[in-house]
Motif scaffolding. Structure first.
Motif, short mmCIF file in Angstrom:
data_model
loop_
_atom_site.label_atom_id
_atom_site.label_comp_id
_atom_site.label_asym_id
_atom_site.label_seq_id
_atom_site.Cartn_x
_atom_site.Cartn_y
_atom_site.Cartn_z
N MET A 16 13.12 -3.26 -9.25
CA MET A 16 14.45 -3.12 -8.69
C MET A 16 14.85 -4.40 -7.96
O MET A 16 14.02 -5.29 -7.76
N LEU A 17 16.10 -4.46 -7.56
CA LEU A 17 16.62 -5.69 -6.96
C LEU A 17 16.55 -5.65 -5.44
O LEU A 17 16.73 -4.59 -4.82
N SER A 18 16.33 -6.83 -4.86
CA SER A 18 16.33 -6.93 -3.41
C SER A 18 17.75 -6.89 -2.87
O SER A 18 18.73 -7.08 -3.61
N ALA A 19 17.86 -6.66 -1.57
CA ALA A 19 19.18 -6.64 -0.93
C ALA A 19 19.87 -8.00 -1.09
O ALA A 19 21.09 -8.06 -1.28
N ARG A 20 19.10 -9.09 -1.04
CA ARG A 20 19.67 -10.42 -1.18
C ARG A 20 20.23 -10.62 -2.59
O ARG A 20 21.32 -11.17 -2.76
N SER A 21 19.52 -10.17 -3.61
CA SER A 21 20.01 -10.31 -4.98
C SER A 21 21.28 -9.50 -5.19
O SER A 21 22.23 -9.97 -5.84
N GLY A 77 10.09 4.84 -25.57
CA GLY A 77 9.39 3.64 -26.01
C GLY A 77 10.19 2.68 -26.85
O GLY A 77 9.63 1.73 -27.42
N VAL A 78 11.51 2.89 -26.98
CA VAL A 78 12.35 1.94 -27.71
C VAL A 78 12.69 0.78 -26.80
O VAL A 78 13.15 0.98 -25.67
N ARG A 79 12.48 -0.45 -27.27
CA ARG A 79 12.69 -1.62 -26.42
C ARG A 79 14.18 -1.91 -26.27
O ARG A 79 14.87 -2.27 -27.21
N VAL A 80 14.68 -1.71 -25.06
CA VAL A 80 16.05 -2.01 -24.69
C VAL A 80 16.01 -2.65 -23.29
O VAL A 80 14.97 -2.59 -22.62
N PRO A 81 17.10 -3.26 -22.83
CA PRO A 81 17.07 -3.86 -21.49
C PRO A 81 16.79 -2.82 -20.40
O PRO A 81 17.32 -1.71 -20.44
N LYS A 82 15.95 -3.19 -19.45
CA LYS A 82 15.68 -2.31 -18.31
C LYS A 82 16.88 -2.28 -17.38
O LYS A 82 17.48 -3.32 -17.07
N VAL A 83 17.26 -1.09 -16.95
CA VAL A 83 18.32 -0.94 -15.96
C VAL A 83 17.70 -1.15 -14.58
O VAL A 83 16.77 -0.45 -14.19
N LEU A 84 18.23 -2.11 -13.82
CA LEU A 84 17.62 -2.51 -12.56
C LEU A 84 18.44 -2.11 -11.33
O LEU A 84 17.89 -2.03 -10.23
N HIS A 85 19.72 -1.88 -11.52
CA HIS A 85 20.56 -1.48 -10.39
C HIS A 85 21.86 -0.92 -10.93
O HIS A 85 22.43 -1.45 -11.89
N VAL A 86 22.34 0.16 -10.33
CA VAL A 86 23.61 0.77 -10.73
C VAL A 86 24.49 0.90 -9.50
O VAL A 86 24.09 1.51 -8.50
N ALA A 87 25.69 0.33 -9.58
CA ALA A 87 26.67 0.43 -8.51
C ALA A 87 27.90 1.16 -9.03
O ALA A 87 27.96 1.55 -10.20
N GLN A 88 28.89 1.32 -8.18
CA GLN A 88 30.06 2.10 -8.56
C GLN A 88 30.86 1.43 -9.67
O GLN A 88 31.40 2.11 -10.55
N ASP A 89 30.95 0.10 -9.65
CA ASP A 89 31.79 -0.58 -10.63
C ASP A 89 31.05 -1.60 -11.49
O ASP A 89 31.66 -2.40 -12.19
N TYR A 90 29.73 -1.59 -11.47
CA TYR A 90 28.93 -2.47 -12.33
C TYR A 90 27.50 -1.94 -12.38
O TYR A 90 27.11 -1.09 -11.58
N PHE A 91 26.74 -2.46 -13.33
CA PHE A 91 25.30 -2.23 -13.29
C PHE A 91 24.58 -3.49 -13.72
O PHE A 91 25.17 -4.41 -14.32
N VAL A 92 23.30 -3.57 -13.41
CA VAL A 92 22.49 -4.76 -13.67
C VAL A 92 21.35 -4.37 -14.60
O VAL A 92 20.68 -3.36 -14.39
N MET A 93 21.16 -5.20 -15.64
CA MET A 93 20.06 -4.95 -16.56
C MET A 93 19.33 -6.25 -16.87
O MET A 93 19.85 -7.35 -16.64
N GLU A 94 18.16 -6.10 -17.40
CA GLU A 94 17.35 -7.23 -17.84
C GLU A 94 18.09 -8.04 -18.90
O GLU A 94 18.76 -7.49 -19.78
N ASN A 95 17.97 -9.35 -18.84
CA ASN A 95 18.53 -10.24 -19.87
C ASN A 95 17.46 -10.45 -20.95
O ASN A 95 16.44 -11.09 -20.71
N MET A 96 17.72 -9.92 -22.14
CA MET A 96 16.75 -10.02 -23.23
C MET A 96 16.88 -11.31 -24.02
O MET A 96 16.10 -11.56 -24.94
N GLY A 97 17.88 -12.14 -23.70
CA GLY A 97 18.07 -13.38 -24.42
C GLY A 97 19.21 -13.27 -25.41
O GLY A 97 19.87 -12.24 -25.54
#
Length: 260
Positions: A1-6, A86-106
């Motif tokens: 998960m993401l830190s408060a600073r991130s 087990g299907v490889r997709v980007p990991k969801v790392l943070h969900v907010a009200q108007d955006y979400f953050v996921m792993e960058n697979m390239g």
């Protein structure tokens, strides 16, 4: 998960609000921030649904992309559901009200591999992606936009992106999985610089492992769409999409003739 600073860095950036998607290098790694998009109008969906009804091909039905919070909820839910089996997709790392953050697979997708790799590199990339789709189906799941541009080539395998819609809103699992194959074939076969025999052999091998229900759904689509193989191969006349559709229709027709 993401830190408060991130999270603070992300929320202070105007980029994802202006362009909807923004890439970050954070202490936790490379991330993609995805903001919400407005809902799309219904007209394109109505046209596609009309074509699907006239052709008698249920898996061609349009899948609504809702936009806003609902589309974000769909994508986060689908990413987590695919990862859970087990299907490889980007990991969801943070969900907010108007955006979400996921792993960058390239950014190296199957289109890049087919267009730039050539020869054995392209063949192996296509086979890896076909096996990835089949493995997901064998796990009882399905994709949303199973196009070559959304299949990401990774050192450890293949991953997929773009899950803002859920085909099961308008069709059953069998048709959703058949839809995956139609999208995959339409977006990739025309880029393969290989013999018809090679493609015939791969389709026979891969699709023989699909469920009988998916095979029947594809057979129906192949029968109803076979006429598209007669489209001209003139790219100036039909454009890239026309050439891509023609190639998929041609090879599915050949597959259907071998498996009446």
């Amino acid at each position: 998960m993401l830190s408060a600073r991130s999270i603070e860095i992300i929320e202070s950036s105007p980029g994802w609000r202006r362009h909807r998607i923004e890439f970050f290098d954070l202490p936790e790694g490379r991330m993609v921030v995805k903001g919400q998009r407005p809902a799309r109008g219904p007209w394109a969906h109505r046209v596609l649904n009309g074509i699907a009804a006239l052709a008698g091909v249920p898996c061609l039905k349009a899948v609504p992309v809702h936009g806003g919070q609902k589309a974000q909820d769909v994508e986060v839910r689908r990413l987590r559901a695919l990862a859970a089996v087990g299907v490889r997709v980007p990991k969801v790392l943070h969900v907010a009200q108007d955006y979400f953050v996921m792993e960058n697979m390239g950014s190296t997708n199957l289109v890049c591999q087919l267009a730039e790799g050539g020869g054995e590199i392209a063949r192996q990339a296509w086979l890896r992606c076909a096996q990835y789709v089949l493995d997901a189906h064998m796990a009882g799941v399905y994709f949303s936009q199973c196009f070559a541009r959304n299949l990401i080539m990774l050192p450890q395998g293949v991953g997929a992106i773009d899950f803002e819609d859920d085909p099961l809103e308008v069709m059953n699992l069998t048709d959703a999985q058949a839809r995956d194959w139609l999208a995959f074939f339409q977006s990739s076969l025309w880029l393969l610089d290989v013999s018809h025999r090679w493609i015939d052999e791969q389709l026979d091998f891969i699709l023989s492992q699909e469920t009988p229900k998916v095979q029947r759904a594809l057979a129906l689509a192949a029968n109803r769409l076979a006429w598209l193989r007669h489209l001209s191969n003139n790219r100036k006349l039909w454009g890239r999409d026309g050439i891509a559709i023609r190639a998929a229709a041609l090879h599915l027709h050949r597959y259907r003739l071998r498996h009446p």
